[in-house]
Motif scaffolding. Structure first.
Motif, mmCIF file in Angstrom:
data_model
loop_
_atom_site.group_PDB
_atom_site.id
_atom_site.type_symbol
_atom_site.label_atom_id
_atom_site.label_comp_id
_atom_site.label_asym_id
_atom_site.label_seq_id
_atom_site.Cartn_x
_atom_site.Cartn_y
_atom_site.Cartn_z
ATOM 1 N N LEU A 146 0.860 -1.149 0.074
ATOM 2 C CA LEU A 146 0.066 0.162 0.009
ATOM 3 C C LEU A 146 1.108 1.241 -0.125
ATOM 4 O O LEU A 146 0.284 2.485 -0.680
ATOM 5 N N VAL A 147 1.972 1.223 0.738
ATOM 6 C CA VAL A 147 2.750 2.233 0.686
ATOM 7 C C VAL A 147 3.560 2.401 -0.842
ATOM 8 O O VAL A 147 3.689 3.585 -1.447
ATOM 9 N N GLU A 148 3.859 1.120 -1.488
ATOM 10 C CA GLU A 148 4.361 1.356 -2.861
ATOM 11 C C GLU A 148 2.947 1.945 -3.745
ATOM 12 O O GLU A 148 3.480 2.820 -4.541
ATOM 13 N N LEU A 149 1.786 1.697 -3.489
ATOM 14 C CA LEU A 149 0.605 2.319 -4.297
ATOM 15 C C LEU A 149 0.518 3.612 -3.989
ATOM 16 O O LEU A 149 0.371 4.535 -4.866
ATOM 17 N N LEU A 150 0.572 4.031 -3.097
ATOM 18 C CA LEU A 150 0.681 5.586 -2.584
ATOM 19 C C LEU A 150 1.856 6.516 -3.168
ATOM 20 O O LEU A 150 1.468 7.628 -3.862
ATOM 21 N N PHE A 151 3.035 5.742 -2.985
ATOM 22 C CA PHE A 151 4.249 6.444 -3.585
ATOM 23 C C PHE A 151 3.935 6.659 -5.184
ATOM 24 O O PHE A 151 4.285 7.623 -5.634
ATOM 25 N N GLN A 152 3.611 5.632 -5.938
ATOM 26 C CA GLN A 152 3.286 5.677 -7.157
ATOM 27 C C GLN A 152 1.991 6.320 -7.631
ATOM 28 O O GLN A 152 1.975 7.102 -8.783
ATOM 29 N N PHE A 153 1.010 6.646 -6.693
ATOM 30 C CA PHE A 153 -0.008 7.409 -7.019
ATOM 31 C C PHE A 153 0.300 8.757 -7.015
ATOM 32 O O PHE A 153 -0.372 9.724 -7.972
ATOM 33 N N GLY A 154 1.249 9.350 -6.001
ATOM 34 C CA GLY A 154 1.535 10.487 -6.130
ATOM 35 C C GLY A 154 2.181 10.959 -7.498
ATOM 36 O O GLY A 154 2.006 12.159 -8.029
ATOM 37 N N ARG A 155 3.199 10.048 -8.212
ATOM 38 C CA ARG A 155 3.753 10.275 -9.297
ATOM 39 C C ARG A 155 2.727 10.384 -10.590
ATOM 40 O O ARG A 155 2.787 11.084 -11.356
ATOM 41 N N TYR A 156 1.720 9.363 -10.410
ATOM 42 C CA TYR A 156 0.486 9.429 -11.369
ATOM 43 C C TYR A 156 0.015 10.632 -11.539
ATOM 44 O O TYR A 156 -0.360 11.354 -12.379
ATOM 45 N N LEU A 157 -0.417 11.333 -10.120
ATOM 46 C CA LEU A 157 -1.228 12.448 -10.085
ATOM 47 C C LEU A 157 -0.451 13.897 -10.698
ATOM 48 O O LEU A 157 -0.975 14.675 -11.287
ATOM 49 N N LEU A 158 1.018 13.681 -10.456
ATOM 50 C CA LEU A 158 1.640 14.756 -11.089
ATOM 51 C C LEU A 158 2.041 14.891 -12.526
ATOM 52 O O LEU A 158 1.734 15.901 -13.161
ATOM 53 N N ILE A 159 2.361 13.711 -13.052
ATOM 54 C CA ILE A 159 1.976 13.297 -14.259
ATOM 55 C C ILE A 159 0.830 13.888 -14.978
ATOM 56 O O ILE A 159 0.776 14.329 -16.373
ATOM 57 N N SER A 160 -0.547 13.435 -14.672
ATOM 58 C CA SER A 160 -1.671 13.952 -15.016
ATOM 59 C C SER A 160 -2.007 15.388 -14.889
ATOM 60 O O SER A 160 -2.958 15.673 -15.461
ATOM 61 N N SER A 161 -1.543 15.997 -14.021
ATOM 62 C CA SER A 161 -1.861 17.359 -13.789
ATOM 63 C C SER A 161 -0.826 18.529 -13.946
ATOM 64 O O SER A 161 -1.187 19.597 -13.914
ATOM 65 N N SER A 162 0.477 18.244 -14.327
ATOM 66 C CA SER A 162 1.540 19.222 -14.748
ATOM 67 C C SER A 162 2.341 18.928 -15.726
ATOM 68 O O SER A 162 3.111 18.090 -15.414
ATOM 69 N N ARG A 163 2.085 19.481 -16.837
ATOM 70 C CA ARG A 163 2.748 19.045 -18.073
ATOM 71 C C ARG A 163 3.337 20.325 -18.650
ATOM 72 O O ARG A 163 2.711 21.364 -18.821
ATOM 73 N N PRO A 164 4.234 20.363 -19.447
ATOM 74 C CA PRO A 164 4.676 21.465 -20.314
ATOM 75 C C PRO A 164 3.445 22.104 -20.992
ATOM 76 O O PRO A 164 2.639 21.344 -21.893
ATOM 77 N N GLY A 165 3.188 23.448 -20.950
ATOM 78 C CA GLY A 165 2.143 24.006 -21.352
ATOM 79 C C GLY A 165 0.727 24.167 -20.655
ATOM 80 O O GLY A 165 -0.086 24.727 -20.860
ATOM 81 N N THR A 166 0.894 23.246 -19.370
ATOM 82 C CA THR A 166 -0.594 23.342 -18.725
ATOM 83 C C THR A 166 -0.165 24.607 -17.574
ATOM 84 O O THR A 166 0.921 24.994 -17.484
ATOM 85 N N GLN A 167 -1.341 24.682 -16.830
ATOM 86 C CA GLN A 167 -1.017 25.448 -15.589
ATOM 87 C C GLN A 167 -0.314 24.710 -14.503
ATOM 88 O O GLN A 167 -0.178 23.539 -14.578
ATOM 89 N N VAL A 168 0.006 25.266 -13.392
ATOM 90 C CA VAL A 168 0.684 24.691 -12.179
ATOM 91 C C VAL A 168 -0.472 23.704 -11.493
ATOM 92 O O VAL A 168 -1.493 23.984 -11.579
ATOM 93 N N ALA A 169 0.068 22.549 -10.987
ATOM 94 C CA ALA A 169 -0.989 21.731 -9.993
ATOM 95 C C ALA A 169 -1.620 22.774 -8.828
ATOM 96 O O ALA A 169 -0.372 23.223 -8.136
ATOM 97 N N ASN A 170 -2.425 23.088 -8.766
ATOM 98 C CA ASN A 170 -3.074 23.883 -7.635
ATOM 99 C C ASN A 170 -3.260 23.130 -6.374
ATOM 100 O O ASN A 170 -3.051 21.943 -6.201
ATOM 101 N N LEU A 171 -3.832 23.697 -5.343
ATOM 102 C CA LEU A 171 -4.216 23.149 -4.117
ATOM 103 C C LEU A 171 -5.113 21.694 -4.285
ATOM 104 O O LEU A 171 -4.968 20.595 -3.461
ATOM 105 N N GLN A 172 -5.741 21.431 -5.367
ATOM 106 C CA GLN A 172 -6.453 20.037 -5.582
ATOM 107 C C GLN A 172 -5.891 19.568 -7.086
ATOM 108 O O GLN A 172 -6.613 18.711 -7.700
ATOM 109 N N GLY A 173 -4.701 20.142 -7.476
ATOM 110 C CA GLY A 173 -4.385 19.359 -8.861
ATOM 111 C C GLY A 173 -4.997 20.049 -10.101
ATOM 112 O O GLY A 173 -4.965 21.337 -10.148
ATOM 113 N N ILE A 174 -5.985 18.947 -10.608
ATOM 114 C CA ILE A 174 -6.819 19.424 -11.582
ATOM 115 C C ILE A 174 -8.254 18.801 -11.226
ATOM 116 O O ILE A 174 -9.045 18.815 -12.120
#
Length: 616
Positions: free
Chosen positions: A155-183
């Protein structure tokens, strides 16, 4: 669907239709079905009904007229409906499998850079309620709830990779910054406007990007910093009669730089831009990208340092001070017994300024700008900054004076900035301050909102305290019921989003960064292997693809409570010369020479057992 936002910010729950002069938006939904025999019909203009078809593919595109922070919505030339139609046209002839393949390629080239496996100690296996056979069928809520007893490392593995998934999905070149709730904000009037807050939250959103091998995801942050510096230069000039640029504790999509409305305890804090600027130097440290440092980072650092030099004043005992000064969102008891929040030279002010000054001096050395007038001023000012002091009770002082604290369990840990994410307090150079930092963390306690818990995890990790770091990891696995949540009692919702409460994504990002900090720590000269690993909880495991300062990619495997193998690879073209690094593991230190483009393998004794040229 077409619409327009209000032309001015509206109070919560107010009628948004009274001033429809803001950003225009448009969304188009198209549905494709399997063959000509199928039919699509509308039900009450609210639903689509599909009959006689084997499958249906829904294509949804959306756009807005937002054209950057400096274009008034009424002046924007962008047509969101036209842009949406154009986007739809570009994909409407692609099959579902084509779209899915494109998506996987786009996502996995980032996600698969890092892998992690954690295994519990043998004595805990008998309590495993989520074995490999049934783990996929256990609801996330049940797994979070049972973590306090089974401490399932997967479950620690899952939450670790979930954080990476969320950043990949909310902050990419050309997008806005991830805000308090990402997107993932779902409210028209969200808590705290879902706006980027820069007295911890926005920074924490990007802590993982460099060590967890997602440097591209920082691009929106650097674009945003450029916008902030433009508005911030006006704020510095008008509000402070200062050069350079400044921002405060809260900003928005329009790159707001001035102090926000509300109480002084949070609004009067002109250190937001300076904290964000530390990310610029960190980006260079991890990537060794000299072009980035020269063209993007250094001009922003110059402007930030210019403001800080103007903001500092001659103070007590020959020190340079900030005055007025606050420590984010926290109060103290003044000598007259009343609550106060404004003093001079808060510990966080000094720590951030020290970090920025150190960064621009180091950057100037790389770029051969040592003799610039600004750099010379910074060199003279750095040793005159008020140093971090230890209070009578052995903790780190939060203010220049040893004021009494009316809320010892306060959520912010601002006076520990120098330890993490800063680098001016280290175990090797400041053992007395590290001991005081331990006392400070003990005073603050373990409870708090999600982001506070993950910050404490990283702080304990930086102190190489595996026991307390893991205690904070475990603390986050607290199932929060959105119908009965309590303010400042953090944890996780059933979908693994982190709770302040309410939902704030910073703790998801912060958790990933903190776990990475438990596994690998680095400077340009040192690499610390498994510095805060809880051996009794994760006795065996493997992490691959983490990044270190200096440009190296690091992979580590350990078995039965001991290091097994370490792989190190330096692959940055800008780092085309040999570099020396000292490897540290459980009291053993070995200096090694690393050449760019080669992969080194080290054993438990940190002896090189294999060396070969990488194939790009």
């Amino acid at each position: 669907m077409e619409g327009r936002c209000p032309g001015k910010r509206i109070p919560p729950k107010a009628n948004a239709n009274d001033d429809p002069k803001g950003i225009q938006f448009s969304a188009i939904l198209e549905i494709k079905i399997s063959d000509d025999r199928g039919t699509i019909s509308a039900l009450e203009d609210k639903k689509l009904k599909v009959e006689g078809s084997d499958w249906a593919v829904l294509l949804l595109v959306a756009s807005s007229s937002f054209d950057g922070p400096f274009i008034n919505p009424s002046d924007s030339k962008k047509d969101p409906t036209s842009e949406s139609m154009s986007a739809l046209q570009s994909i409407r002839n692609l099959s579902y499998s084509d779209l899915y393949t494109r998506h996987l390629d786009d996502y996995q080239k980032l996600f698969h850079r890092v892998s992690i496996q954690l295994s519990r100690s043998p004595k805990d296996i008998v309590t495993d309620t989520c074995s490999e056979e049934n783990i996929d069928t256990v609801p996330s809520a049940e797994r979070v709830k049972s973590f306090q007893t089974d401490e399932d490392p997967s479950l620690v593995e899952l939450l670790f990779q979930f954080g990476r998934y969320l950043l990949i999905s909310s902050s990419r070149p050309g997008t806005q910054v991830a805000n308090l709730q990402g997107i993932w904000n779902e409210d028209l009037s969200p808590t705290w406007d879902s706006a980027p807050h820069v007295n911890i939250n926005l920074e924490m959103n990007y802590w993982q990007s460099l060590p967890c091998n997602l440097s591209e995801c920082q691009e929106p942050l650097f674009d945003f910093l450029t916008y902030l510096s433009i508005n911030g230069s006006k704020t510095a000039q008008v509000n402070y009669l200062a050069s350079g640029w400044v921002i405060h504790h809260k900003t928005d999509i329009w790159a707001k730089s001035s102090a926000d409305r509300g109480k002084v305890v949070w609004a009067l804090w002109p250190m937001g831009g300076a904290w964000l600027c530390t990310h610029l130097w960190e980006h260079y440290n991890y990537t060794m990208d000299r072009d980035f440092l020269e063209k993007r980072a250094y001009p922003l650092l110059e402007g930030c340092a210019s403001f800080l030099l103007d903001w500092l004043i001659e103070g007590h005992d020959g020190y340079l001070e900030t005055n007025p000064s606050t420590s984010p969102e926290h109060e103290f008891i003044a000598p007259d017994g009343k609550l106060a929040c404004v003093s001079y030279s808060s510990t966080m002010d000094m720590a951030i300024i020290r970090e920025v000054f150190s960064a621009i001096i180091s950057a100037a050395e790389v770029l051969e700008k040592n003799e610039d007038a600004l750099v010379e001023k910074v060199l003279k000012s750095l040793p005159r900054l008020r140093p971090t002091k230890i209070a009578e009770d052995g903790s780190i002082m939060e203010w220049a004076q040893d004021f009494k604290d009316p809320e010892v369990h306060h959520r912010h840990l601002s006076h520990l900035f120098g330890l993490f994410p800063g680098h001016t307090i280290t175990i090797e150079k400041n053992p007395d301050l590290c001991k005081a930092a331990e006392k400070t963390l003990q005073k603050r306690g373990e409870e708090g909102p999600g982001w506070s818990i993950t910050w404490k995890t990283a702080l304990w990790a930086r102190l190489h305290d595996q026991e307390h770091a893991y205690r904070m990891v475990k603390r986050l696995f607290n199932l929060v019921d959105p119908e009965h949540e309590k303010h400042f009692e953090g944890g996780l919702y059933s979908n693994l989003f982190a709770a302040h409460p309410p939902f704030q994504i910073d703790a998801n990002f912060g958790f990933t960064a903190a776990v990475a900090e438990m596994l690998v720590q680095s400077t340009l000269n040192d690499l610390y292997l498994l510095p805060a690993l809880p051996w009794d909880k994760w006795s065996s495991g493997c992490v691959k693809g983490l990044k270190a300062r200096g440009g190296e990619t690091v992979s580590i495997c350990w078995k039965d409570g001991d290091l097994h193998e370490v792989g190190i690879y330096s692959n940055y073209s800008n780092n085309d010369h040999d570099s020396f690094k000292t490897l540290h593991y459980r009291g053993t230190s070995v200096k090694v020479n690393l050449s760019a483009g080669k992969i080194y393998t080290f054993n438990r004794q940190l002896k090189c057992t294999n060396l070969h040229q990488s194939i790009v």
